[in-house]
Design an enzyme around this catalytic site. Structure first.
Site: not given
Ligand code: PEP
Length: 248
Positions: A9, A11, A93, A95, A163, A169, A208
């Site tokens: 992703n 973003k 997601h 976000e 998630e 992040g 992460s």
């Molecule tokens: C995400 O935003 O779907 C995600 C998993 O981000 P990160 O791997 O940076 O934690």
């Protein structure tokens, strides 16, 4: 067995120069048995899909509207993603839920529209830090799926990504047994919803995932791959994660 999926992703990151990362990813190593999906910003979907051509990386969107078309300034329709060359779309997601007020009901409608348009859906669920601390992760994830996962005769085109919002992040990751417990719950929900086809639904962990922790995460039961944010932006970080999944 579900397919193994490594989804990136991007973003709101990436531009034309980032297409070099796709070439580097393809050069890095063969990834037998792993479906690789990159979800760049909407502006890059067509360019990336054309750049990849027949090579084995799929391209996805990061969202789509629930309506097939209409007066929705700034939104993108599922059929537009398909026309641009996307085969997948991330929906729900955290976000999008936080920044755009997307509810589970809205997400369910998006999933239905995306499936009707022929897209594969990566449906995201996960608890906030406060919900995690309150010990209600399982309830939150179950409730999100009860509301956002539609009845469909196309379960093969659904992937579910767990998630935890607090893990995205931040460098924080739940303990292995916590991931195992949530993924077992998602598997049970999938089996209840889709019968034996529910065993084929890929369940991804996201939050992460890095080259350092990928192998341990992929060793957890019912983890069929990862949805990766930051580490998917560079081939140097994403390709060891893909390799760990291929070897899992
Ligand atoms: C995400 O935003 O779907 C995600 C998993 O981000 P990160 O791997 O940076 O934690």
């Amino acid at each position: 067995m579900p397919r193994k999926i490594a989804a990136g992703n991007w973003k709101m990151h990436g531009d034309g120069a980032s297409l070099a990362e796709i070439d580097a990813l393809l050069d890095a190593q063969p990834a037998p048995g792993v479906d690789i999906v990159i979800c760049p910003p909407a502006t890059l979907i067509h360019r990336m899909a054309s750049h990849i051509g027949a090579r084995p990386i799929a391209v996805g969107g990061q969202s789509c509207h629930a309506a097939a078309k209409g007066a929705h300034t700034g939104d993108i329709a599922a059929s537009m993603l398909v026309e641009a060359g996307a085969t997948h779309v991330i929906l729900g997601h955290s976000e999008r839920r936080a920044d755009h007020g997307e509810s589970d009901a809205m997400i369910r409608a998006q999933v239905e529209t995306a499936l009707a348009a022929g897209l594969n859906v990566i449906l995201c669920v996960g608890e906030t830090e406060a919900q995690y601390k309150a010990g209600i992760t399982q309830d939150i994830v179950s409730d999100q799926l009860a509301q956002a996962l539609p009845q469909t005769d196309m379960p093969a085109r659904i992937t579910i990504a767990y998630e935890p919002v607090w893990a995205i992040g931040t460098g924080l990751v739940p303990q292995d047994h916590e991931i195992a417990a949530v993924h077992a719950t998602i598997r049970a929900i999938s089996l209840r919803a889709f019968g034996t086809a529910g065993a084929e639904v890929a369940i991804l962990y996201g939050g992460s995932v890095k080259p350092e922790n990928a192998a341990a995460i992929f060793a957890i039961a019912n983890v069929d791959g990862a949805l990766v944010g930051g580490a998917s932006l560079s081939a140097a970080a994403f390709s060891p994660i893909i390799a760990a999944l291929a070897n899992a």
